[in-house]
Design a protein around this motif. Structure first.
Motif, PDB file in Angstrom:
ATOM      1  N   TYR A 282      54.496  61.352  16.729  1.00 33.66           N
ATOM      2  CA  TYR A 282      54.194  60.033  16.183  1.00 33.66           C
ATOM      3  C   TYR A 282      55.136  58.977  16.742  1.00 33.66           C
ATOM      4  O   TYR A 282      54.745  57.807  16.869  1.00 33.66           O
ATOM      5  N   ALA A 283      56.360  59.363  17.083  1.00 33.97           N
ATOM      6  CA  ALA A 283      57.246  58.428  17.772  1.00 33.97           C
ATOM      7  C   ALA A 283      56.667  58.026  19.116  1.00 33.97           C
ATOM      8  O   ALA A 283      56.768  56.862  19.532  1.00 33.97           O
ATOM      9  N   ALA A 284      56.033  58.969  19.812  1.00 31.79           N
ATOM     10  CA  ALA A 284      55.411  58.660  21.099  1.00 31.79           C
ATOM     11  C   ALA A 284      54.245  57.694  20.933  1.00 31.79           C
ATOM     12  O   ALA A 284      54.111  56.717  21.693  1.00 31.79           O
ATOM     13  N   TYR A 285      53.388  57.922  19.934  1.00 26.64           N
ATOM     14  CA  TYR A 285      52.275  56.997  19.691  1.00 26.64           C
ATOM     15  C   TYR A 285      52.785  55.608  19.306  1.00 26.64           C
ATOM     16  O   TYR A 285      52.271  54.587  19.792  1.00 26.64           O
ATOM     17  N   ILE A 286      53.777  55.557  18.427  1.00 26.70           N
ATOM     18  CA  ILE A 286      54.314  54.272  17.984  1.00 26.70           C
ATOM     19  C   ILE A 286      54.959  53.533  19.148  1.00 26.70           C
ATOM     20  O   ILE A 286      54.861  52.296  19.242  1.00 26.70           O
ATOM     21  N   ALA A 287      55.612  54.251  20.053  1.00 24.82           N
ATOM     22  CA  ALA A 287      56.225  53.609  21.216  1.00 24.82           C
ATOM     23  C   ALA A 287      55.178  52.930  22.084  1.00 24.82           C
ATOM     24  O   ALA A 287      55.352  51.780  22.517  1.00 24.82           O
ATOM     25  N   ARG A 288      54.078  53.594  22.323  1.00 27.60           N
ATOM     26  CA  ARG A 288      53.037  53.001  23.159  1.00 27.60           C
ATOM     27  C   ARG A 288      52.342  51.842  22.439  1.00 27.60           C
ATOM     28  O   ARG A 288      52.008  50.821  23.054  1.00 27.60           O
ATOM     29  N   LEU A 289      52.123  51.992  21.134  1.00 26.70           N
ATOM     30  CA  LEU A 289      51.521  50.889  20.381  1.00 26.70           C
ATOM     31  C   LEU A 289      52.458  49.685  20.326  1.00 26.70           C
ATOM     32  O   LEU A 289      52.009  48.525  20.450  1.00 26.70           O
ATOM     33  N   SER A 290      53.744  49.930  20.147  1.00 28.14           N
ATOM     34  CA  SER A 290      54.714  48.834  20.098  1.00 28.14           C
ATOM     35  C   SER A 290      54.785  48.117  21.434  1.00 28.14           C
ATOM     36  O   SER A 290      54.834  46.876  21.484  1.00 28.14           O
ATOM     37  N   ARG A 291      54.790  48.862  22.513  1.00 30.66           N
ATOM     38  CA  ARG A 291      54.855  48.235  23.834  1.00 30.66           C
ATOM     39  C   ARG A 291      53.631  47.349  24.073  1.00 30.66           C
ATOM     40  O   ARG A 291      53.745  46.198  24.493  1.00 30.66           O
ATOM     41  N   GLY A 292      52.444  47.878  23.803  1.00 34.01           N
ATOM     42  CA  GLY A 292      51.230  47.102  24.025  1.00 34.01           C
ATOM     43  C   GLY A 292      51.166  45.868  23.142  1.00 34.01           C
ATOM     44  O   GLY A 292      50.794  44.774  23.598  1.00 34.01           O
ATOM     45  N   GLY A 293      51.523  46.027  21.862  1.00 34.03           N
ATOM     46  CA  GLY A 293      51.485  44.891  20.964  1.00 34.03           C
ATOM     47  C   GLY A 293      52.506  43.822  21.314  1.00 34.03           C
ATOM     48  O   GLY A 293      52.210  42.619  21.241  1.00 34.03           O
ATOM     49  N   MET A 294      53.709  44.257  21.710  1.00 37.31           N
ATOM     50  CA  MET A 294      54.743  43.287  22.073  1.00 37.31           C
ATOM     51  C   MET A 294      54.403  42.566  23.373  1.00 37.31           C
ATOM     52  O   MET A 294      54.660  41.363  23.507  1.00 37.31           O
ATOM     53  N   LEU A 295      53.836  43.260  24.337  1.00 34.52           N
ATOM     54  CA  LEU A 295      53.438  42.599  25.583  1.00 34.52           C
ATOM     55  C   LEU A 295      52.397  41.517  25.317  1.00 34.52           C
ATOM     56  O   LEU A 295      52.456  40.423  25.893  1.00 34.52           O
ATOM     57  N   GLU A 296      51.456  41.832  24.441  1.00 30.84           N
ATOM     58  CA  GLU A 296      50.436  40.829  24.115  1.00 30.84           C
ATOM     59  C   GLU A 296      51.039  39.660  23.351  1.00 30.84           C
ATOM     60  O   GLU A 296      50.697  38.489  23.596  1.00 30.84           O
ATOM     61  N   ALA A 297      51.956  39.949  22.419  1.00 35.57           N
ATOM     62  CA  ALA A 297      52.565  38.880  21.627  1.00 35.57           C
ATOM     63  C   ALA A 297      53.438  37.975  22.487  1.00 35.57           C
ATOM     64  O   ALA A 297      53.422  36.743  22.323  1.00 35.57           O
ATOM     65  N   LEU A 298      54.192  38.554  23.418  1.00 32.57           N
ATOM     66  CA  LEU A 298      55.092  37.754  24.257  1.00 32.57           C
ATOM     67  C   LEU A 298      54.340  36.851  25.227  1.00 32.57           C
ATOM     68  O   LEU A 298      54.930  35.919  25.779  1.00 32.57           O
ATOM     69  N   SER A 299      53.065  37.140  25.446  1.00 32.89           N
ATOM     70  CA  SER A 299      52.285  36.308  26.368  1.00 32.89           C
ATOM     71  C   SER A 299      51.516  35.198  25.661  1.00 32.89           C
ATOM     72  O   SER A 299      50.818  34.419  26.312  1.00 32.89           O
ATOM     73  N   ARG A 300      51.656  35.074  24.354  1.00 31.56           N
ATOM     74  CA  ARG A 300      50.899  34.077  23.611  1.00 31.56           C
ATOM     75  C   ARG A 300      51.570  32.701  23.699  1.00 31.56           C
ATOM     76  O   ARG A 300      52.764  32.571  24.006  1.00 31.56           O
ATOM     77  N   ASP A 301      50.784  31.699  23.337  1.00 30.62           N
ATOM     78  CA  ASP A 301      51.240  30.318  23.466  1.00 30.62           C
ATOM     79  C   ASP A 301      52.389  29.992  22.525  1.00 30.62           C
ATOM     80  O   ASP A 301      53.288  29.224  22.876  1.00 30.62           O
TER      81      ASP A 301
END
Length: 310
Positions: A184-203
Motif C-alpha cells: 500500500y505504500a507503493a500504491y500511495i507513492a504512485r498516487l501521491s506523485r501523480g496527484g502532486m504533479l497535476e496540482a503543481l501544474s495548475r494556475d
C-alpha cells in the motif's frame, strides 16, 4: 451530507445480506463438515453434535436461524473452540488485527506520501526514478513473498528483529507491519506523485509563486491539499485491504490476530466463525469506504457539492 450517509447505510443492508447468503452457501457446499476429523466420530456422537448445533435441519432453516441471531449481535458458538462463542473470539483477535492494520497504514502513509511528494518535486531525475522503482517492486511483491524475505534478511542473517510473536519482544511488530504496509505504500507513492504533479501544474500554484509565497507554503498549504485527494479516496479500499490482507501476514509471523482464527476456522469448517468474521470485515469495508468518501467531500468542495446534490 446526512442524507448521503443514510442512503449509503441503507444500501449496505442488501450488500451484507448477499455476502452472508453467498458465504453460507459456499461453506456448506464445501466437502466435509465441522466434525469430520481424522478419527471417525461414532454415529451416535455425530448425531448428537448435529442436533446440538442444529446442523440436522434444512439449509434454509439454518440460515434463517443464524441471521435472526446475527441481527441481534449473537454470531453463535464456535464449532472448533468448545465453550467459546464467535463474539468472544472476535473480541480477542480483532484488536490485534486492528493494531497491526494501523501500524501498517501509518508506515504506508509516511513512506508513500513522502516518496511521492519528493518524486513530484524533482520529476525525471534520480529522486523521481529511485522511489518509483521501489514502488513498482513493492506492488509486484505480495505479502507471502516479501514476508519470508524480510524474515530471512533481518531475522536470520542480520538477527536484528524477531520473526514471530506480538507484543512479547521489543521490535516484534516491525516486520509484520512493514510486510503488510509495503504494497500500500507503493500504491500511495504512485498516487501521491501523480496527484502532486497535476496540482503543481495548475494556475493557482503559478499565481501563488507570482505573489512571492515561499515554496514550503505553496507545497504544504496549497499543492498537497489538492494533490493528495487520490490518496484520500484510496484510503477506504486500503484500510479494508490492510485488515483482510493481515490473514496471510498473521500466519507468517504467528500474530495472534483474527486472521489466524479465520484461517483455522476455514480449515476446520467452523461455519459460524467463518460467517461471523466475513460479516465483520464486510461491514468494516462498507464503513471505511463511507468514511473515505466523507473525508474526500470535506476536503474537496467540488466533490462535496456533487455528493450533496446526488
Amino acid at each position: 451530507m446526512l442524507s448521503f450517509i443514510l442512503r449509503r447505510l441503507l444500501q449496505a443492508i442488501p450488500v451484507l445480506l448477499a455476502v452472508s447468503v453467498i458465504t453460507f452457501l459456499l461453506i456448506h457446499a464445501a466437502p466435509g463438515g465441522p466434525f469430520a476429523e481424522e478419527k471417525a466420530v461414532p454415529p451416535e456422537v455425530l448425531k448428537h453434535l448435529n442436533e446440538r448445533y442444529k446442523l440436522d435441519q434444512p439449509v434454509h432453516v439454518q440460515f434463517y436461524d443464524y441471521i435472526s441471531h446475527a441481527v441481534q449481535g449473537d454470531l453463535g458458538p464456535s464449532f472448533k473452540y468448545p465453550g467459546r462463542s464467535v463474539n468472544e473470539i472476535i473480541a480477542v483477535g480483532f484488536p490485534v488485527t486492528l493494531e497491526l492494520g494501523c501500524y501498517a497504514l501509518l508506515f504506508a502513509l509516511l513512506i508513500g506520501i513522502g516518496s511521492g511528494v519528493c518524486a513530484a518535486l524533482s520529476p525525471n531525475t534520480w529522486q523521481d526514478y529511485l522511489p518509483m522503482t521501489f514502488a513498482t517492486i513493492g506492488i509486484c511483491l505480495p505479502a507471502y513473498v516479501l514476508g519470508p524475505l524480510l524474515v530471512l534478511v533481518f531475522g536470520i542473517w542480520l538477527e536484528w528483529l524477531p520473526v514471530a510473536g506480538w507484543g512479547l519482544i521489543p521490535g516484534d511488530k516491525v516486520l509484520p507491519s512493514v510486510t503488510l504496509g509495503s504494497v500500500y505504500a507503493a500504491y500511495i507513492a504512485r498516487l501521491s506523485r501523480g496527484g502532486m504533479l497535476e496540482a503543481l501544474s495548475r494556475d493557482f500554484i503559478r499565481t501563488a509563486r507570482a505573489k512571492g509565497m515561499s515554496e514550503a507554503v505553496i507545497i504544504f498549504r496549497h499543492a498537497m491539499r489538492v494533490g493528495l485527494l487520490p490518496v484520500v479516496s484510496f484510503l477506504g479500499p486500503a484500510l479494508a485491504g490492510l485488515l483482510s490482507g493481515s490473514f496471510v501476514v498473521e500466519t507468517i509471523f504467528q500474530v495472534p490476530g483474527l486472521g489466524r482464527y479465520f484461517v483455522h476456522g476455514a480449515f476446520n469448517r467452523d461455519y459460524t466463525l467463518i460467517l461471523g468474521v466475513t460479516l465483520l470485515f464486510a461491514s468494516l469495508i462498507i464503513v471505511f469506504n463511507l468514511v473515505a468518501d466523507v473525508m474526500l467531500a470535506w476536503i474537496d468542495p467540488k466533490v462535496r457539492q456533487e455528493t450533496v446534490n446526488g
